[in-house]
Design a protein around this motif. Structure first.
Motif, PDB file in Angstrom:
ATOM      1  N   PRO A 147       0.839  -1.183   0.178  1.00 22.30           N
ATOM      2  CA  PRO A 147       0.175  -0.066  -0.012  1.00 22.30           C
ATOM      3  C   PRO A 147       0.803   1.219  -0.047  1.00 22.30           C
ATOM      4  O   PRO A 147       1.925   1.364   0.547  1.00 22.30           O
ATOM      5  CB  PRO A 147      -0.701  -0.156   1.238  1.00 22.30           C
ATOM      6  CG  PRO A 147      -0.003  -0.875   2.237  1.00 22.30           C
ATOM      7  CD  PRO A 147       0.693  -2.063   1.328  1.00 22.30           C
ATOM      8  N   SER A 148       0.230   2.294  -0.551  1.00 23.78           N
ATOM      9  CA  SER A 148       1.009   3.608  -0.936  1.00 23.78           C
ATOM     10  C   SER A 148      -0.129   4.879  -0.545  1.00 23.78           C
ATOM     11  O   SER A 148      -1.219   4.505  -0.614  1.00 23.78           O
ATOM     12  CB  SER A 148       1.466   3.794  -2.110  1.00 23.78           C
ATOM     13  OG  SER A 148       2.518   2.972  -2.502  1.00 23.78           O
ATOM     14  N   ILE A 149       0.608   5.986  -0.127  1.00 25.76           N
ATOM     15  CA  ILE A 149       0.058   7.096  -0.321  1.00 25.76           C
ATOM     16  C   ILE A 149       0.202   8.090  -1.392  1.00 25.76           C
ATOM     17  O   ILE A 149       1.402   8.081  -1.710  1.00 25.76           O
ATOM     18  CB  ILE A 149       0.322   8.003   1.152  1.00 25.76           C
ATOM     19  CG1 ILE A 149      -0.323   7.190   2.462  1.00 25.76           C
ATOM     20  CG2 ILE A 149      -0.089   9.491   0.930  1.00 25.76           C
ATOM     21  CD1 ILE A 149       0.363   7.773   3.497  1.00 25.76           C
ATOM     22  N   TYR A 165      -5.378   7.062  -0.702  1.00 23.61           N
ATOM     23  CA  TYR A 165      -4.618   5.811  -0.205  1.00 23.61           C
ATOM     24  C   TYR A 165      -5.121   4.659  -1.173  1.00 23.61           C
ATOM     25  O   TYR A 165      -5.837   4.632  -2.014  1.00 23.61           O
ATOM     26  CB  TYR A 165      -5.419   5.247   1.111  1.00 23.61           C
ATOM     27  CG  TYR A 165      -5.014   3.758   1.559  1.00 23.61           C
ATOM     28  CD1 TYR A 165      -3.535   3.607   2.201  1.00 23.61           C
ATOM     29  CD2 TYR A 165      -5.697   2.779   1.625  1.00 23.61           C
ATOM     30  CE1 TYR A 165      -2.981   2.507   2.540  1.00 23.61           C
ATOM     31  CE2 TYR A 165      -5.114   1.587   2.359  1.00 23.61           C
ATOM     32  CZ  TYR A 165      -3.976   1.510   2.718  1.00 23.61           C
ATOM     33  OH  TYR A 165      -3.320   0.359   3.108  1.00 23.61           O
ATOM     34  N   ARG A 191      -4.481   0.700  -2.023  1.00 24.29           N
ATOM     35  CA  ARG A 191      -4.091  -0.604  -1.441  1.00 24.29           C
ATOM     36  C   ARG A 191      -3.308  -1.254  -2.543  1.00 24.29           C
ATOM     37  O   ARG A 191      -2.525  -2.007  -2.300  1.00 24.29           O
ATOM     38  CB  ARG A 191      -5.578  -1.399  -1.406  1.00 24.29           C
ATOM     39  CG  ARG A 191      -5.959  -0.928  -0.017  1.00 24.29           C
ATOM     40  CD  ARG A 191      -7.440  -1.535   0.144  1.00 24.29           C
ATOM     41  NE  ARG A 191      -8.281  -0.884   0.923  1.00 24.29           N
ATOM     42  CZ  ARG A 191      -8.328  -0.831   2.050  1.00 24.29           C
ATOM     43  NH1 ARG A 191      -7.342  -1.501   2.864  1.00 24.29           N
ATOM     44  NH2 ARG A 191      -9.073  -0.021   2.662  1.00 24.29           N
ATOM     45  N   GLU A 204      -8.550   5.624  -2.714  1.00 18.33           N
ATOM     46  CA  GLU A 204      -9.360   6.016  -1.675  1.00 18.33           C
ATOM     47  C   GLU A 204      -8.923   7.277  -1.154  1.00 18.33           C
ATOM     48  O   GLU A 204      -7.747   7.179  -0.257  1.00 18.33           O
ATOM     49  CB  GLU A 204      -9.256   4.746  -0.552  1.00 18.33           C
ATOM     50  CG  GLU A 204     -10.234   4.339   0.099  1.00 18.33           C
ATOM     51  CD  GLU A 204      -9.806   3.092   0.965  1.00 18.33           C
ATOM     52  OE1 GLU A 204      -9.843   3.233   2.214  1.00 18.33           O
ATOM     53  OE2 GLU A 204      -9.651   1.968   0.302  1.00 18.33           O
ATOM     54  N   LYS A 205      -9.658   8.352  -1.258  1.00 16.89           N
ATOM     55  CA  LYS A 205      -9.301   9.568  -0.704  1.00 16.89           C
ATOM     56  C   LYS A 205      -9.305   9.474   0.749  1.00 16.89           C
ATOM     57  O   LYS A 205     -10.179   9.418   1.403  1.00 16.89           O
ATOM     58  CB  LYS A 205     -10.214  10.660  -1.241  1.00 16.89           C
ATOM     59  CG  LYS A 205     -10.018  11.503  -2.331  1.00 16.89           C
ATOM     60  CD  LYS A 205     -10.635  12.626  -2.530  1.00 16.89           C
ATOM     61  CE  LYS A 205     -10.813  12.847  -3.988  1.00 16.89           C
ATOM     62  NZ  LYS A 205     -11.681  13.801  -4.551  1.00 16.89           N
ATOM     63  N   LEU A 206      -8.011   9.940   1.318  1.00 10.74           N
ATOM     64  CA  LEU A 206      -7.908  10.085   2.714  1.00 10.74           C
ATOM     65  C   LEU A 206      -8.450  11.565   3.190  1.00 10.74           C
ATOM     66  O   LEU A 206      -8.852  11.855   4.268  1.00 10.74           O
ATOM     67  CB  LEU A 206      -6.512   9.870   3.106  1.00 10.74           C
ATOM     68  CG  LEU A 206      -5.919   8.581   2.972  1.00 10.74           C
ATOM     69  CD1 LEU A 206      -4.333   8.606   3.033  1.00 10.74           C
ATOM     70  CD2 LEU A 206      -6.481   7.282   3.973  1.00 10.74           C
ATOM     71  N   SER A 241      -1.495  10.846   7.653  1.00  4.61           N
ATOM     72  CA  SER A 241      -1.778   9.879   6.600  1.00  4.61           C
ATOM     73  C   SER A 241      -0.972   8.858   6.999  1.00  4.61           C
ATOM     74  O   SER A 241      -1.435   7.634   6.571  1.00  4.61           O
ATOM     75  CB  SER A 241      -1.603  10.506   5.222  1.00  4.61           C
ATOM     76  OG  SER A 241      -2.222  11.537   5.042  1.00  4.61           O
ATOM     77  N   GLN A 278      -2.124   6.902  10.169  1.00  3.84           N
ATOM     78  CA  GLN A 278      -3.508   6.463   9.715  1.00  3.84           C
ATOM     79  C   GLN A 278      -3.372   5.035   8.999  1.00  3.84           C
ATOM     80  O   GLN A 278      -3.994   4.009   9.043  1.00  3.84           O
ATOM     81  CB  GLN A 278      -4.280   7.170   9.037  1.00  3.84           C
ATOM     82  CG  GLN A 278      -5.779   6.761   9.003  1.00  3.84           C
ATOM     83  CD  GLN A 278      -6.528   7.909   8.513  1.00  3.84           C
ATOM     84  OE1 GLN A 278      -6.679   9.075   8.764  1.00  3.84           O
ATOM     85  NE2 GLN A 278      -7.556   7.489   7.323  1.00  3.84           N
ATOM     86  N   THR A 279      -2.407   5.000   7.931  1.00  2.30           N
ATOM     87  CA  THR A 279      -2.327   3.755   6.955  1.00  2.30           C
ATOM     88  C   THR A 279      -1.127   3.080   7.214  1.00  2.30           C
ATOM     89  O   THR A 279      -0.997   1.789   6.753  1.00  2.30           O
ATOM     90  CB  THR A 279      -2.356   4.364   5.451  1.00  2.30           C
ATOM     91  OG1 THR A 279      -1.064   4.972   5.424  1.00  2.30           O
ATOM     92  CG2 THR A 279      -3.463   5.311   5.328  1.00  2.30           C
ATOM     93  N   SER A 281       1.634   3.175   5.724  1.00  2.00           N
ATOM     94  CA  SER A 281       1.996   2.775   4.266  1.00  2.00           C
ATOM     95  C   SER A 281       3.668   3.422   4.629  1.00  2.00           C
ATOM     96  O   SER A 281       3.932   4.243   5.325  1.00  2.00           O
ATOM     97  CB  SER A 281       1.529   3.867   3.294  1.00  2.00           C
ATOM     98  OG  SER A 281       0.301   3.582   3.300  1.00  2.00           O
TER      99      SER A 281
END
Ligand code: KG4
Ligand code: ZN
Length: 386
Positions: free
Chosen positions: A140-142, A155, A157, A163-165, A299, A302-303, A305
């Motif tokens: 996964p990346s931002i 975001y 996957r 997927e907008k953060l 970000s 949260q993720t 990444s």
């Protein structure tokens, strides 16, 4: 697999040819000189320029790639987001070519294309951004998109999953740079000019606000920064007469309309010293960047990444890249961005690479359904025209 891609989303007419992810040619015909005197892009002028330039640009892109239209397997085009009447020029041309040569067409989201500039390869298979062997493990990346129309944290996957953060509530960061340059009478586009002035400025001389800095969610806002900059200029600058006032007492000329035109602004302008200008530019750039830093941090937390894919014209800014790299380092994450400037600002090579990944996932467009979507969200980019 040869792809011919077109982007006419804003003020560049661009056509590129790729072989899969490998860029064979990338022609960008800029319209900056046309729009410069208006302080921003004028849509009708952009459309006219695209119409004038599109055939020549296609011809040149094919020539540089040593190919003809008959060699092309897929035609790709940006359908949005962008200026409606500008987008339609590229879409009409791509449809015309796909029909004439009886080949499939793929509609590409411009912001997804900015992300996919990171997957482009040169003719020697060296990467513009992410090395081929690392591309498989990049998610996964931002994706952090910072351009003239967008400021968004997305975001990913996996490939083509967006997927907008969070995003800006009002102006984009590029718009804020451009508007601030207009306030300071510096010219267009404002980003590079402000960056240059900042290098000689002291960012601590003036304090400009960092919006939403205590909000836990990923959210940005740039309109307050613009207002604060206007107020600062009014406070420290030397007031000049407005154009209206300056001409108010002039003797009636042969064409008095020119002098008393209501379009002459009643607002005064303000004269600043070069050092003040540099300090304002540096304070603005610091405050604008801080919002990106804070939201990147949120970000990453949260993720979890470990990769950040940068996209959009504002990525040209060295200070911004340096600050983002510092945040990434703290979280053991890596920043990726195209090393070639032509792949950061608007271009069709990124559209070709994105189209290649869409082709791999069988995401062709139906030619009769393909149409412009001027405000399309990156999240919907694989859901149209199928
Ligand atoms: O991605 P892009 O070429 O076009 C859009 O899709 O909007 O981005 C253009 C934006 C403009 O707002 C321009 O001022 C900004 O990128 N920009 C910069 C720099 N170079 C271009 N902003 C800050 N610093 C720069 N060096
Ligand atoms: Zn763009």
């Amino acid at each position: 697999m040869k792809i011919l891609a077109i982007d006419t989303s804003c003020d560049e007419t661009s056509v590129a040819i790729s072989n899969k992810q490998t860029i064979l040619s990338n022609i960008v015909s800029s319209q900056v000189s046309t729009h410069k005197k208006w302080g921003g892009v004028v849509p009708i002028l952009a459309k006219r320029k695209h119409i004038d330039n599109i055939d020549k640009t296609i011809e040149l892109a094919l020539q540089r790639a040593n190919l003809t239209c008959k060699d092309i397997n897929i035609f790709a085009v940006t359908y949005g987001p962008g200026l409606s009447i500008a987008l339609e020029v590229g879409i009409a041309k791509a449809k015309e070519l796909a029909s004439k040569f009886d080949k499939p067409i793929i509609g590409v989201n411009h912001m997804a294309a900015h992300v996919y500039a990171n997957f482009a390869l040169t003719k020697n298979s060296s990467p513009y951004s992410i090395p081929l062997e690392q591309q498989e493990d990049i998610f996964p990346s931002i994706a952090l998109l910072i351009s003239g129309g967008h400021t968004e944290f997305v975001y990913m996957r996996d490939h083509l999953s967006f997927e907008k953060l969070g995003e800006t509530l009002d102006d984009s960061i590029g718009e804020a740079f451009d508007k601030t340059a207009t306030i300071l009478h510096l010219g267009y586009p404002g980003g590079p000019i402000i960056e240059t002035l900042s290098k000689n400025g002291d960012p601590t001389e003036f304090t400009l606000p960092i919006a939403l800095k205590n909000t836990p969610s990923i959210k940005l806002s740039y309109s307050g920064l613009k207002t604060a900059t206007i107020q600062l200029v009014e406070q420290i600058g030397i007031k000049q007469k407005s154009m209206f006032e300056r001409y108010k007492d002039a003797p009636l000329s042969t064409n008095p309309q020119d002098l008393y035109s209501p379009s002459l602004s009643k607002k005064p302008t303000y004269k600043l010293k070069k050092s003040q200008l540099c300090n304002i530019a540096a304070s603005f750039q610091t405050a604008a960047t801080k919002q990106l830093e804070l939201n990147l941090e949120k970000s990453l937390k949260q993720t979890n990444s470990k990769n950040i894919l940068l996209g959009g014209g504002v990525v040209n800014n060295l200070y911004i890249r340096k600050q983002l790299r510092k945040v990434a380092k703290k979280y053991n994450a890596q920043i990726w961005y195209p090393k070639n400037k032509n792949l950061r600002t608007d271009n069709a090579a990124m559209v070709a690479v994105c189209a290649y990944f869409m082709y791999k996932y069988n995401l062709y467009s139906k030619i009769d359904k393909l149409d412009r979507i001027p405000t399309d969200s990156i999240e919907n980019s694989t859901k149209h025209f199928i």
